[in-house]
Design a protein around this motif. Structure first.
Motif, mmCIF file in Angstrom:
data_model
loop_
_atom_site.group_PDB
_atom_site.id
_atom_site.type_symbol
_atom_site.label_atom_id
_atom_site.label_comp_id
_atom_site.label_asym_id
_atom_site.label_seq_id
_atom_site.Cartn_x
_atom_site.Cartn_y
_atom_site.Cartn_z
ATOM 1 N N PRO A 43 -3.681 3.543 -4.932
ATOM 2 C CA PRO A 43 -4.332 2.310 -4.500
ATOM 3 C C PRO A 43 -3.350 1.233 -4.052
ATOM 4 O O PRO A 43 -2.208 1.188 -4.509
ATOM 5 C CB PRO A 43 -5.066 1.855 -5.763
ATOM 6 N N GLN B 110 -9.883 6.977 -4.785
ATOM 7 C CA GLN B 110 -9.595 7.133 -6.216
ATOM 8 C C GLN B 110 -10.842 7.551 -7.006
ATOM 9 O O GLN B 110 -10.746 7.826 -8.190
ATOM 10 C CB GLN B 110 -9.061 5.809 -6.792
ATOM 11 N N ARG C 18 -4.745 -3.589 -8.698
ATOM 12 C CA ARG C 18 -4.839 -2.421 -7.827
ATOM 13 C C ARG C 18 -6.233 -2.364 -7.222
ATOM 14 O O ARG C 18 -7.222 -2.535 -7.921
ATOM 15 C CB ARG C 18 -4.605 -1.147 -8.629
ATOM 16 N N SER D 267 -7.105 -4.623 -12.826
ATOM 17 C CA SER D 267 -5.985 -5.540 -13.061
ATOM 18 C C SER D 267 -5.347 -5.264 -14.408
ATOM 19 O O SER D 267 -5.900 -5.631 -15.438
ATOM 20 C CB SER D 267 -6.482 -6.992 -13.043
ATOM 21 N N ARG E 125 -1.704 -2.431 -3.951
ATOM 22 C CA ARG E 125 -1.383 -3.379 -5.021
ATOM 23 C C ARG E 125 -1.310 -4.776 -4.443
ATOM 24 O O ARG E 125 -0.717 -4.988 -3.404
ATOM 25 C CB ARG E 125 -0.030 -3.014 -5.632
ATOM 26 N N SER F 240 0.843 -1.202 0.000
ATOM 27 C CA SER F 240 0.000 0.000 0.000
ATOM 28 C C SER F 240 0.873 1.245 0.000
ATOM 29 O O SER F 240 1.429 1.611 1.028
ATOM 30 C CB SER F 240 -0.888 0.022 1.245
#
Lengths: 364, 364, 364, 364
Positions: free
Chosen positions: A284, D292, D286, D279, A286, A279
């Motif tokens: 975001p 986000q 992510r 992805s 991963r 993180s």
């Protein structure tokens, strides 16, 4: 390359960790188990050795002497006895110039640990401790990420190791010696706490300078700790914690590690061992998988998770049984019918698609 | 028990599935690999065999003849070649009275499948197909649950198998033969669709009577299907679906099965293979783990997940390398220092707890 | 039933928690916000009040006096100011006989807390503290499970509250007052630690008797704690821990609670608030959802998760904007076309199914 | 801004979706509900309206006439009746120049849909359809990602909507009209299939050109579909599928969407609505969250998940009840004691930390 000749001390029939060591040694064909002092009970030792088709000794001291003297003697020995029985055999084999692969924790007492250390320092042979979790692929990747600075400076480290299997008074061989101070040395902090301690060090590369601990025994009459909460101070200013419990009902083997740095954090949990969450401070999280692992610790390509090999091995094990006359599980091993059925599926799918999705019977 | 003598056709160095079969065969010590025709290229076959220390043949036909004639010849053979090369060796070994363990799907064409079927029916030897996923422990438990009626009557079955690795035009040996109609016979429906098909049958015990399919080739120039969506009708009134794709980017190996009955449903996903979700019609879902598995398919107790053995084996592999002179990875294998550090941790934790949580230095 | 007349102190435009309180008060139509002293800056207070269409006061003392005197004055007031500004208005409204709904923690100093306590004890009005997490449905169910003995005797309790948003030196109004000792009183332990502390008490019904703490300030120059690890001892023998951090990068709002008893354990995590995991000592874990909740805390049936209402409200908000002339988001609100498209879908699906899965065009 | 004056048709006491619409309309204070024809039963309509404090009509036609004639008449109306009762009121209000907010699906028959379309096209008022899932924040972000090309060209789209609540013969008002062809028009494909259909279109921006469907009725005696599996072809070459079921026991509201493109894939699941998995073809997946999201669809900052507002509203609802004399739930609302306990926690934690982790009693 020729397999390494391996011996084993402990691990007779019915033992847990001895069988694990044998599978691990066998998996890549790099070791050949050839000798053992598999039990302190000579009859059981001999029977277990016969089952494995290896040389049997009634006593580790004799085994160390005899194997060291043989041209084709063992090059390494796995010690898989309870904690208080690590030191004497480890020292004996090290003195005989034989490499030692020892289960954790090192010993039940500081004196025993000292005995191993002295023997190891005097020996030309090597000493290995099987903190197996640090060899799991995503743990190795976690370490690589910290080492390359992906997390920035480490601020907070938290390791947990929660089990529930000792929530009741000990019953059975495994539980009994693990809750006996004489044989185990310590309770949860020794049995699983040392794993958490080593894991945190392995990944972060840092060793705490001091700690503050609260050890408890939750089960009435238990003489060792079964729940512990330990605060850690690192010289670098990093702070951390270890929480271990063996009375955490519902937890099968809840080992986890979380590391927070100035730039990113990572999280790994044994019950979901294929995923390492990275993180970044911004952006975001991963989900790293073996596809991102750089430690060459997998035997299968990314699309094939941990456990895949064991599933495959289950088939082979059942097939061996069938071939050798035991058909108990024949109905769970696919055979010709499954193959023909699959061919029928392929043919029907191709025919239906070619005919605009018309319903097509699946042939035999 | 004496290991079963095993041969292998295909699986030379660089192959994927051959190496998997060897590990699986080795894991429990129930097989000894002794002979192989590991490659159609004789030099590569010989080199691969030498590396494994086994008898080498340049040709499967010769191998079948010679091994059948030996007193200590192979009892079983693993066929791990591309699909179009299953039939000829399978038939040859079956005719020679040698058990065949064959990779899936059965063959590239119905004619080849027929050849195997004829040979199998005429032979006293057995034929096994390695649909490995049906041997994973929680899949076996799923089947047991359906069989004992825990789901009631089955109404809806959905199997998915999603991969992303063929999202681009094929590159590399594995991708190339799998997208070549001549060698593979079919695309995604053969390579992974047959797994989904078999898995659904294995768990439910039911075979669809007819299907309606839509096969697509998403990658320009591809001659086989790489995405397929198939509706299933069972004679019993059950309805189902199979969706497979090899252009599902981001999916490493997304095999899953969901079964809905009148009383309960179950769900299993390969990326989380240890957990089987059983959802009764009323009441909360239950997360079954190996602790609930009744198929005796685990080598470790509940507290030790799939992948545990492979982590352990990683340590042993590195230790073998170190013992044999390769110290590249010595720093990732715990040794005496880790053991002494753990002992220091135990002592400090006990001392701090005894002193009311006072901060205590961790000794070396 | 007639809505309760509500006032607010703090929560002017740009405030975070004031807006939250207003939405919460509005959601069920049980309150009508009619008056406010929304900011210590009189112009900003007046503007914010005008926007909300409520009576405005420049000062909470005047507001308490005036509202108490009105026939239609407020019956309750929400205090949503920074911690050090809770006590004075709370005391003023309590003395005026007006119920107080106050944000947590109670105050910035023990003296301020004392002032509130005195006023509350002397008043006929009630005092409420918005520890909102304890009102989440599955938390209420967790408490019910503990109370009815589903866990047996509680042994171990662990609460965590991890955030990453203060990993850097404070920037912005929210961060600044929360890291200012004068306004906040404490750092992470006050801002989020009190939530964890209250949550653990609320669910278990037990209050720790003593604690051992390690508070740290990880960010250079920070005057309050931003990471803390606290061990807890309960009179009953229960042991527990609280770990809070506001430098845990990657954690948005990681509140969680785990409780282990002699018979079962439960786990709840705010990032997955709909699921409560109940793990009996033997047998599989159960995933409780709102379908098992007995606290009547949901507005939607089991099939409609938390967040469903907010999604619905998003539509209504956009529709209001469109109706009032702002079409910025018109393209994301479904209209007639979506309706006709859905009708086309239904018709085509019925036609295709009736024609044996034939491909059917979807009409407009 | 002044709230929009809103009316409602349907949604009398005991109705499900009417109450949802009211909460959604109320949440942001952008609507004021002022009139309703809440039930076809005039007494029930009047009682429900009285409870809400709004003008009551016994009949939607009269309501449309009367409200259109009032200076302060409604500007918009929510129609929350069963499917076959959408068309007549929708047409009436549209003709009266009043905006219509209508529940999905559009209607029970093509004729009814046509009636709405004609009225809408002739009217100056707007028509909105509450496909609420497309307004959830991460769905809006998903759409933005597709639109900006983050996925490349779309290849495969899969939408699922699984529920288990109709696994048995219909019982209760909600189940009964939804399984009655006359009132619902269609079964699962209408009730939830249209949501899946709309969601896939909303996110991808593409409409399928044709479909192949298999509709089933699993429950004996059911006259509408309750399980359907639909293959989709898009003009662009994209392929897709929709699977809906209302007999999927254990599934509460399993709506999900997966989209695979040439460059990346995304996955969203209603039971975990805060996370959108993106992805990329290469590199780790992510986990996108509201941090986000770019659609301004949240009322809370990243650290505060969906459901947070509802938890907060639960507190406010209980507080209103207590203030108005119902103390049934007083013990679950934190008050002064909780505040003082929190202050004691803060003080003890600071004292213990200052004294090197010494155990400190927690004061009252």
């Amino acid at each position: 390359m020729r397999p390494v000749r391996l011996g084993m001390v402990g691990g007779g029939s019915g033992a847990f960790i001895g069988a694990i060591h044998r599978i691990a040694a066998r998996m890549d064909g790099r070791f050949a188990l050839v000798a053992g002092a598999l039990s302190s009970d000579p009859a059981r030792a001999a029977a277990s050795a016969a089952e494995l088709g290896i040389r049997s000794y009634g006593d580790f001291a004799e085994m160390a002497r005899a194997e060291a003297a043989r041209e084709d003697g063992i090059e390494a020995v796995s010690i898989v006895t309870p904690n208080h029985l690590h030191a004497a055999p480890a020292a004996a084999f090290l003195r005989a110039g034989i490499h030692v692969i020892c289960d954790k924790p090192l010993a039940a007492t500081p004196e025993q640990a000292h005995e191993i250390a002295e023997a190891a320092q005097a020996s030309g042979a090597r000493f290995f401790l099987t903190h197996n979790y640090c060899a799991m692929p995503m743990v190795r990747e976690a370490r690589a990420l910290v080492a390359e600075g992906a997390l920035g400076d480490i601020r907070v480290v938290q390791a947990e190791y929660l089990q529930g299997w000792l929530a009741d008074p000990a019953k059975g061989k495994q539980a009994e010696w693990r809750t006996d101070p004489a044989r185990a040395g310590a309770g949860a902090i020794g049995d699983i706490g040392t794993h958490a301690w080593q894991l945190a060090q392995f990944v972060t590369g840092q060793t705490p300078a001091s700690l503050s601990a609260e050890l408890s025994s939750m089960v009435p009459g238990r003489a060792v700790d079964d729940d512990a909460r330990i605060a850690l101070r690192y010289g670098s200013g990093t702070r951390g914690g270890i929480w271990v419990s063996q009375v955490a009902v519902g937890q099968e083997n809840g080992l986890s590690l979380r590391v927070f740095g100035t730039k990113a954090a990572l999280e790994w949990r044994l019950p979901d061992p294929e995923r390492l969450i990275l993180s970044p401070k911004d952006g975001p999280a991963r989900v790293l998988t073996r596809a991102q692992d750089r430690s060459a610790s997998y035997r299968t390509p990314p699309g094939h998770p941990e456990g895949y090999l064991e599933g495959f091995a289950n088939l082979y094990r059942d097939i061996a049984s069938i071939i050798q006359g035991d058909s108990s599980f024949a109905d769970r091993v696919p055979g010709l019918d499954a193959g023909l059925s699959g061919m029928g599926f392929i043919a029907a799918a191709q025919a239906s698609s070619a005919r605009g999705g018309a319903w097509v019977e699946v042939g035999p």
